[in-house]
Design an enzyme around this catalytic site. Structure first.
Site: not given
Ligand code: XBP
Ligand code: MG
Length: 259
Positions: A15, A17
């Protein structure tokens, strides 16, 4: 830890973020607020509200959810929300380009170790390919995008995490079975997505996900750790290991390390 050699584990799936870097707090949140100001909106998300909003994955989806919940009288057309999200992405990428977002502890070491050991690498995320490439380039290495065989990102599947679709898409691209892979996630939604695809998952939690339900995770750790900076074990049995190495990953895939 018993050092069983295994041919079973073929790939590590990461993953982005909250797992590779603390992008939510350090970059996504301020980027949303900069976009609101740019569009003349008097909205401001603080860290507590954002922690709550993170239950909705995907920036566009999160924005729509926020408007419905806190400004139900605002009639904001989809193209307005799309433009607002584009502005947020621009601000986000400017922050990454400035090299302001460090990777979390142990990430670079484990990626290099896995690459050198012949493990295949993939990214499995809700954010956009543009955001992923920017983070890899500015926070990992100029050529880091070549380290990953598959980048499963954004709108490539209609249903975002916690649906398993993005992990299933990555498995198909890798031509691997779930049992040959190990996932790294930081959140409950991410864990549900990986487990839903049948993939064993190591959690490295953070401030936003400390109270999430990580039932089903192989182990829950504070971070990946380094040889001179051990992780804290939050849940599970790491049989004396203090950082996540390739050997640790192989043991986790074999259930030698387990919850
Ligand atoms: C990550 C997210 C993303 C970011 C924003 O979730 O939810 O939406 O917060 O990114 P994970 P965007 O780590 O579970 O993948 O604004 O580009 O959508
Ligand atoms: Mg995440």
């Amino acid at each position: 830890m018993q050092n069983k050699s295994s041919t079973k584990l073929a790939a590590l799936l990461f993953d982005v973020d909250g797992t590779l870097a603390d992008t939510e707090r350090e970059a996504h949140l301020p980027a949303f607020n900069l976009a609101f100001a740019e569009f003349g909106l008097d909205w401001h998300w603080d860290a507590v509200l954002y922690g709550d909003l993170l239950r909705v994955t995907g920036g566009k989806e999160r924005l729509r959810h926020y408007v419905q919940r806190f400004h139900p009288d605002h009639q904001l057309p989809d193209d307005f929300l799309a433009s607002l999200h584009q502005a947020k992405t621009k601000h986000y990428n400017t922050m990454l380009e400035q090299g302001k977002i460090p990777l979390r502890r142990g990430v670079k070491r484990l990626l290099l170790e896995a690459k050198n050991a012949g493990l295949r690498l993939a990214i499995v995320t809700t954010t956009s390919p543009e955001n992923v490439l920017s983070l890899l380039r500015h926070s990992l290495a100029e050529d880091a995008h070549t380290w990953f065989e598959v980048i499963a990102a954004g709108d490539v599947v209609p249903k975002k995490k916690p649906a398993p679709d993005i992990y299933l898409w990555a498995l198909k691209e890798l031509k691997l079975d779930a049992e040959q892979c190990l996932a790294f996630e930081d959140s409950e939604n991410g864990l549900k997505s990986a487990l839903g695809a049948g993939i064993k998952t190591i959690i490295t939690s953070n401030d936003y996900s400390a109270d999430h339900d990580f039932t089903g995770a192989t182990v829950v750790l504070s971070d990946l750790g380094e040889p001179d900076a051990p992780f804290t074990v939050i849940a599970g049995d790491c049989v004396g290991e203090s950082y996540v190495s390739v050997g640790f990953c192989r043991s986790a895939a074999l259930d030698t390390i387990a919850h």
